[in-house]
Design a protein around this motif. Structure first.
Motif, short mmCIF file in Angstrom:
data_model
loop_
_atom_site.label_atom_id
_atom_site.label_comp_id
_atom_site.label_asym_id
_atom_site.label_seq_id
_atom_site.Cartn_x
_atom_site.Cartn_y
_atom_site.Cartn_z
N MET A 1 0.83 -1.21 0.00
CA MET A 1 0.00 0.00 0.00
C MET A 1 0.87 1.26 0.00
N LEU A 2 1.97 1.22 0.74
CA LEU A 2 2.91 2.35 0.75
C LEU A 2 3.56 2.52 -0.62
N PHE A 3 3.93 1.39 -1.24
CA PHE A 3 4.57 1.44 -2.55
C PHE A 3 3.64 2.02 -3.59
N TRP A 4 2.35 1.63 -3.55
CA TRP A 4 1.38 2.14 -4.51
C TRP A 4 0.97 3.59 -4.22
N GLY A 5 1.26 4.07 -3.01
CA GLY A 5 0.81 5.40 -2.64
C GLY A 5 -0.63 5.44 -2.18
N GLU A 6 -1.21 4.28 -1.88
CA GLU A 6 -2.58 4.23 -1.39
C GLU A 6 -2.68 4.82 0.02
N ILE A 7 -1.61 4.66 0.78
CA ILE A 7 -1.57 5.21 2.13
C ILE A 7 -0.25 5.95 2.32
N ILE B 1 13.05 2.23 4.42
CA ILE B 1 12.41 2.94 3.34
C ILE B 1 11.06 2.28 3.14
N HIS B 2 10.02 3.02 3.30
CA HIS B 2 8.68 2.46 3.25
C HIS B 2 8.35 1.97 1.85
N GLY B 3 8.06 0.68 1.74
CA GLY B 3 7.74 0.10 0.44
C GLY B 3 8.88 -0.66 -0.19
N MET B 4 10.00 -0.84 0.54
CA MET B 4 11.17 -1.48 -0.06
C MET B 4 10.92 -2.94 -0.42
N ASP B 5 10.19 -3.66 0.43
CA ASP B 5 9.91 -5.06 0.10
C ASP B 5 9.13 -5.18 -1.19
#
Length: 314
Positions: free
Chosen positions: A122-128, A161-165
């Motif tokens: 969700m962080l990677f997509w920018g949803e949250i 880093i949020h979304g690294m996985d």
């Protein structure tokens, strides 16, 4: 199929209104409960065609999330509950935050761990945004599940880093596409080396192949005298412009700039690239090339002092 739009609009309170929520509600009624239940179950089965069913659920993400949650909440089959929660990683929107406390409180460790992948995606997509999850994760810092606890501590204290996985997973997927695309062109080449260049300051990821048909001695391919050695490779600096890798590159550049272009962030991305190349999917597609016995993979930081560290071998 004929739709009585007047009746449907009256039923959902949309006679003189419109909006995403109302439109999705209408789609759910038109397609029916069974459609979504069957699509969720089929996506979980991984049988031929599951990609299509999951793709439809991704397009209709809030509805797919709702029906996955129904399985999690009501099924007595543990594997079905696990599969539904895992699928929510791909078919959810920001409302997934309402369900996270329930997943954390579930007695099953796999369901607990799923929140790491869900929130990361969700962080990677920018949803949250990062601040949206802090209140939830502050309560998980002392969670009994080690992976949940580590993720919570890293996010709350800004150590990740949020979304690294999700970056790693999406990069591996994109690299598979790129390597599959080049495979046929290099069918008659013997590949001695594969280099992945990670340039977050430019938002670039580039592929280079060293073959048996070079105009230099192969022993000189990684010579310290050649600063940008892959530029001398006949198949060096190949373009990577598929839609999957474009989104990965854009996100990498954005996060690198947000870090103030720190060396620590660069290290994280170089290690992430190495992890992506080591993934089963990328290793599998590389084996379909004609590799020489001395084939090697390299991932370097060209801004570092020589001799360069190969992050792939770390």
């Amino acid at each position: 199929m004929q739709v009585n739009w007047k009746k449907l609009a009256t039923e959902i309170g949309a006679v003189d209104q419109y909006g995403t929520y109302l439109s999705l509600k209408a789609i759910e009624i038109i397609l029916g409960e069974d459609f979504f239940a069957q699509a969720v179950k089929y996506s979980m089965s991984l049988e031929d065609g599951w990609c299509l069913s999951e793709g439809v659920l991704r397009v209709l993400r809030p509805l797919g999330m709702k029906h996955c949650y129904n399985i999690f909440k009501n099924s007595h089959d543990l594997e079905d509950r696990r599969g539904a929660v895992y699928l929510m990683k791909y078919v959810s929107d920001r409302d997934i935050l309402n369900y996270i406390p329930e997943f954390l409180a579930d007695p099953d460790e796999e369901i607990q761990r799923a929140i790491v992948q869900i929130l990361d995606q969700m962080l990677f997509w920018g949803e949250i945004e990062h601040e949206n999850i802090i209140p939830i994760l502050e309560s998980a810092i002392n969670h009994p599940n080690k992976e949940v606890r580590r993720f919570a501590i890293g996010e709350v204290h800004g150590e990740t880093i949020h979304g690294m996985d999700s970056f790693i997973e999406n990069l591996a997927d994109a690299l598979w596409d790129e390597l599959y695309r080049w495979k046929r062109r290099f069918k008659f080449e013997t590949i001695h080396g594969f280099d992945l260049s990670c340039l977050p300051w430019h938002g670039q990821i580039k592929l280079s192949f060293q073959t048996s048909q070079e105009d230099f001695e192969l022993s000189e391919a990684y010579s310290d005298e050649c600063e940008w050695y892959f530029n001398t490779w006949r198949l060096g600096d190949l373009p990577c412009d598929g839609y999957k890798i474009e989104s990965v590159k854009k996100w990498m550049k954005m996060e690198y700039e947000k870090s103030g272009m720190s060396l620590q962030c660069l290290e994280l991305f170089l290690n992430a690239c190495a992890t992506a190349v080591k993934s089963y999917a990328v290793q599998n597609i590389l084996q379909e090339y004609n590799l020489s016995p001395d084939f090697q993979v390299t991932i370097f930081n060209f801004n570092a002092a020589k001799p360069w560290k190969n992050y792939y071998k770390v």
